[in-house]
Design an enzyme around this catalytic site. Structure first.
Site, short mmCIF file in Angstrom:
data_model
loop_
_atom_site.label_atom_id
_atom_site.label_comp_id
_atom_site.label_asym_id
_atom_site.label_seq_id
_atom_site.Cartn_x
_atom_site.Cartn_y
_atom_site.Cartn_z
N GLU A 270 48.61 43.02 40.22
CA GLU A 270 47.44 43.71 40.65
C GLU A 270 46.81 42.77 40.52
OE1 GLU A 270 44.40 44.46 39.99
OE2 GLU A 270 44.90 44.70 37.74
N CYS B 97 39.03 44.09 36.70
CA CYS B 97 39.14 44.25 38.57
C CYS B 97 38.76 45.62 39.19
CB CYS B 97 40.72 44.29 38.83
SG CYS B 97 41.63 45.61 37.24
#
Length: 547
Positions: free
Chosen positions: A297, A331
């Site tokens: 990720e 994020c």
């Protein structure tokens, strides 16, 4: 090893860990403040932990408070190539026994780890997170306590689901079944600075499935992970299953990527680093004993998109929380917003009023909503974007824009208004408390949705605000591939294990959904078995008859 031949055990149904509020006068607030005082009052030495043993190299680094960068919390030892190789060998020694543990034994260890974190270690790990990566009490609580506890409890529950999955068809005289095996070799877990929960999940989710891991924590966030290693030990995890190897990414990574026993990579971090890892795996592909599983990720450029029917107050508050909680160092943080012209005046007024109330400072002052960004490099990157906007003809700073690193790395919550939907701060990930707003004509809703979809290479999170269902349907269709986690009338942050599996596609990663069984099945290799109780005794088939 012990097996449970006569029992079919059932993992307790997991529930999300309750979030402590830390209200004034509460016992949890007193205990957390005591833990902060205790940890801040001492300087510890953090070794490598290889095969269960402390290893000290003498090549030292420092752990400091980002909000008070002269205060040293710890000094840590950095791994060299020799120590990384030692960790790999220790993992392989442990693998021989660990992969034979029953799943019930493995699960019991991590359920105990969850209970230890929920009770004995909660304040310690929360305080360590607050001090070392500059999180408020609430941000630490939902991360280093609740989310990590949830990861361990829900992952243990998902294990039994994966092992229970078996072939549907068994013809007469045939028994078909599968063995779900751990990978051969080791998993290289590389964890980021911004979430203790991610740091704790990346090495443990493969371990729960019977794998062994080499864990390289971020150099700016290895203080809380060191306490997690203590939890693993106390929970009964065998030595060498998880090896704690802080050090430079290139040093640790090069040894791991050049070893033929690399079985997988579990990563959260920057796109550039992940792509370089993938390239290394590709270069070395012929030398590996098996094709490594690559799970990553890698960030996002997350959006909030408002329709003209949006609730203005709820929209503005979601923009503030989404953009500025934990200084925008998520994020999933909202960093670009698309606001219709008819709403912009009211939205701007609320943003100006509410952001003016935000306090920023030391984590020990619980009245602060924001603290410091992680380090000098991050501070320079973020302020570089702010300065770029200040000097541009296509943008202006309408809120914030100031910064100061004299004591800590502090950046004000900043709003940039741009007339260019492809402006630099609309496209590039900043990873700080900076949100850029583009105001569009109300009658260009669909065209602007297309612009949103095409603006950034990332596809992690996004949100749409509208009360008209048709507008929501249109946004969901137009932005189908623009995010892996999509929110309707809510901020695009705060996914919860067991509720919103997390991950994105495009440049945001492999979308293997942490917080669901989908991530765990990446760490196993299935063997299909067919048992025939009445095997043929002749090679001929009926069609071969003479007539």
């Amino acid at each position: 090893m012990i097996t449970y031949n006569n029992s079919k055990l059932k993992v307790p149904q997991p529930q999300n860990e309750p979030v402590f509020s830390y209200e004034p006068g509460s016992e949890e607030k007193t205990l957390l403040k005591n833990a902060l005082k205790e940890l801040k009052g001492q300087k510890i030495e953090i070794p490598l932990i290889i095969g269960g043993k402390e290893v000290k190299t003498g090549d030292m680094g420092k752990v400091v408070c980002p909000h008070d960068h002269q205060h040293v919390l710890a000094e840590y030892h950095k791994a060299g190539e020799k120590e990384v190789q030692m960790a790999i060998e220790a993992s392989q020694k442990a693998w021989k026994e660990w992969q034979e543990y029953s799943w019930e034994d493995r699960v019991a260890i991590f359920l105990k780890a969850a209970e230890l974190l929920s009770t004995k270690y909660r304040n310690i790990v929360n305080a360590a997170t607050m001090l070392s990566i500059s999180k408020t009490a609430h941000q630490a609580e939902i991360d280093s306590a609740c989310e990590l506890i949830d990861f361990w409890r829900f992952n243990c529950y998902f294990v039994q689901q994966i092992y229970a999955e078996q072939p549907l068809i068994n013809p007469k005289g045939i028994w078909n079944y599968t063995h779900t095996r751990p990978l051969e070799g080791f998993v290289f877990a590389v964890t980021p600075f911004n979430f203790t929960a991610i740091a704790g999940n990346l090495p443990t989710s493969p371990a729960i499935m019977g794998n062994v891991t080499i864990w390289k924590p971020a150099s700016t966030a290895l203080y809380a992970p060191y306490f997690l290693m203590k939890i693993f030990k106390e929970a009964g995890l065998p030595d060498g299953v998880i090896n704690f190897v802080p050090g430079s990414g290139s040093t640790v990574g090069n040894v791991c990527f050049n070893d033929p026993r690399l079985a997988g990579v579990h990563f959260t971090g920057s796109t550039a680093v992940f792509q370089s890892m993938w390239k290394q795996v590709g270069t070395n592909i012929a030398k590996y004993n098996s094709y490594p599983r690559i799970v990553g990720e890698t960030g996002g450029k997350d959006f909030i998109f408002a329709h003209k029917t949006a609730d203005v107050k709820k929209l503005a508050i979601a923009m503030i929380r989404g953009a500025y909680e934990y200084q925008g160092q998520k994020c999933s943080a909202a960093s670009r917003s698309y606001i219709p012209k008819s709403l912009w005046s009211d939205v701007r007024e609320i943003l100006e009023t509410e952001i003016a109330k935000i306090k920023m400072g030391d984590v020990e002052d619980f009245t602060n909503f924001m603290n410091a960004v992680i380090d000098k490099n991050a501070f320079s990157d973020i302020t570089g974007y702010i300065d770029y906007a200040k000097q541009s003809d296509d943008a202006e700073i309408i809120i914030g824009g100031n910064y100061d690193d004299s004591k800590g790395y502090f950046v004000e919550p900043t709003v940039i208004l741009t007339t260019d939907p492809k402006f630099k701060t609309m496209e590039e990930e900043i990873f700080g408390p900076v949100m850029t707003v583009y105001v569009y004509d109300d009658d260009k809703y669909e065209e602007t949705l297309d612009i949103c979809d095409q603006t950034s290479p990332y596809a992690l999170t996004g949100a749409v605000f509208a009360t008209e269902r048709g507008a929501i349907r249109t946004a969901m269709k137009k932005l189908e591939h623009a995010s892996g986690n999509f929110y309707v009338n809510d901020k695009p942050t705060g996914s919860i294990v067991g509720q919103q599996p997390f991950g994105g596609a495009r440049a945001s990663g492999t979308n293997d959904k942490a917080g669901s069984y989908q991530n765990l099945i990446r760490w196993v290799s299935t063997r299909a078995v067919k048992e025939n109780f009445n095997a043929p005794e002749s090679f001929e088939y009926p069609f071969m008859g003479e007539k």
